[in-house]
Design an enzyme around this catalytic site. Structure first.
Site, PDB file in Angstrom:
ATOM      1  N   THR A  45      -2.727  19.220  15.489  1.00  0.00           N
ATOM      2  CA  THR A  45      -3.978  18.635  15.855  1.00  0.00           C
ATOM      3  C   THR A  45      -3.815  17.031  15.465  1.00  0.00           C
ATOM      4  O   THR A  45      -2.863  17.082  14.370  1.00  0.00           O
ATOM      5  CB  THR A  45      -5.065  19.378  15.199  1.00  0.00           C
ATOM      6  OG1 THR A  45      -4.995  19.595  14.094  1.00  0.00           O
ATOM      7  CG2 THR A  45      -5.443  20.122  15.652  1.00  0.00           C
ATOM      8  N   THR A  47      -4.895  14.850  12.799  1.00  0.00           N
ATOM      9  CA  THR A  47      -4.738  14.864  11.287  1.00  0.00           C
ATOM     10  C   THR A  47      -3.408  15.609  10.857  1.00  0.00           C
ATOM     11  O   THR A  47      -2.375  14.702   9.756  1.00  0.00           O
ATOM     12  CB  THR A  47      -5.735  15.157  10.619  1.00  0.00           C
ATOM     13  OG1 THR A  47      -6.765  13.845  10.497  1.00  0.00           O
ATOM     14  CG2 THR A  47      -5.893  14.563   8.614  1.00  0.00           C
ATOM     15  N   CYS A  48      -3.582  16.551  11.516  1.00  0.00           N
ATOM     16  CA  CYS A  48      -1.665  17.616  10.994  1.00  0.00           C
ATOM     17  C   CYS A  48      -0.976  17.715  11.139  1.00  0.00           C
ATOM     18  O   CYS A  48      -0.280  17.529  10.883  1.00  0.00           O
ATOM     19  CB  CYS A  48      -2.988  18.815  11.107  1.00  0.00           C
ATOM     20  SG  CYS A  48      -4.131  19.893  11.042  1.00  0.00           S
ATOM     21  N   SER A  49      -0.469  16.614  12.200  1.00  0.00           N
ATOM     22  CA  SER A  49       0.490  16.162  12.710  1.00  0.00           C
ATOM     23  C   SER A  49       0.475  15.058  12.262  1.00  0.00           C
ATOM     24  O   SER A  49       2.496  14.686  12.589  1.00  0.00           O
ATOM     25  CB  SER A  49       0.029  16.333  14.487  1.00  0.00           C
ATOM     26  OG  SER A  49       0.538  17.527  14.461  1.00  0.00           O
ATOM     27  N   LEU A  53       1.433  17.329   7.826  1.00  0.00           N
ATOM     28  CA  LEU A  53       2.962  18.062   7.386  1.00  0.00           C
ATOM     29  C   LEU A  53       4.034  16.808   7.163  1.00  0.00           C
ATOM     30  O   LEU A  53       4.470  17.053   6.722  1.00  0.00           O
ATOM     31  CB  LEU A  53       2.879  18.836   8.763  1.00  0.00           C
ATOM     32  CG  LEU A  53       4.106  19.749   9.310  1.00  0.00           C
ATOM     33  CD1 LEU A  53       4.527  20.379   8.041  1.00  0.00           C
ATOM     34  CD2 LEU A  53       3.937  19.790  11.010  1.00  0.00           C
TER      35      LEU A  53
END
Length: 158
Positions: A45, A47-49, A53
């Site tokens: 997703t 923001t996560c990617s 992370l």
């Protein structure tokens, strides 16, 4: 009710992909060590990617210098977590943990309902710092935010 500072990490099983899907318990992950666990709503997703992370990958040496293990968790399966780790060039010592049924996120009291986005039950975005299985600091994001659980913010706080 979510887990509180000073409480023990609850027992749960998570999955990792090594030579097939392997189960790892929270006791194996947390007991006898310092661990920073950050959790994201979903692998791949935005923001996560693009932020969450990568921030921990970039700052991993700073956590290592403090003898802190780092782990990432998401309500995805172990195959998705391994593919995401590969696509993000995650070093092997940053553990990628699959909480496929959200059992650990539920035990922590840190789930959210993302059915409006077609994602079902997910983990809230958070970071948790524990020593020997006891929560020492907890950084839970407000819905839609990315501030307190970033690698930079956590490093500044611990």
């Amino acid at each position: 009710m979510s887990i509180k500072i000073g409480e023990r990490i609850p027992h749960a099983q998570l999955n990792v992909l090594t030579d097939g899907v392997q189960t790892v318990t929270t006791e194996e992950l947390f007991d006898g060590r310092k661990v920073l666990l950050f959790s994201v709503p979903g692998a791949f997703t935005p923001t996560c990617s693009f932020k969450h992370l990568p921030g921990y990958v970039d700052k991993l040496d700073e956590f290592r210098a403090r003898d802190i293990d780092v782990a990432c968790m998401s309500v995805n399966d172990a195959f998705v977590m391994a593919a995401w780790a590969n696509s993000q060039q995650v070093p092997p010592d940053l553990r990628m943990l699959a909480d496929g049924n959200a059992a650990f996120a539920e035990a922590l009291g840190l789930t959210m309902d993302a059915t409006a986005f077609g994602m079902g039950k997910r983990s809230k975005r958070f970071a948790l710092y524990a020593e020997d299985g006891v929560v020492r600091q907890l950084f839970v994001e407000a819905p839609g935010e990315f501030k307190v659980s970033s690698a930079e913010a956590v490093l500044a706080a611990i």
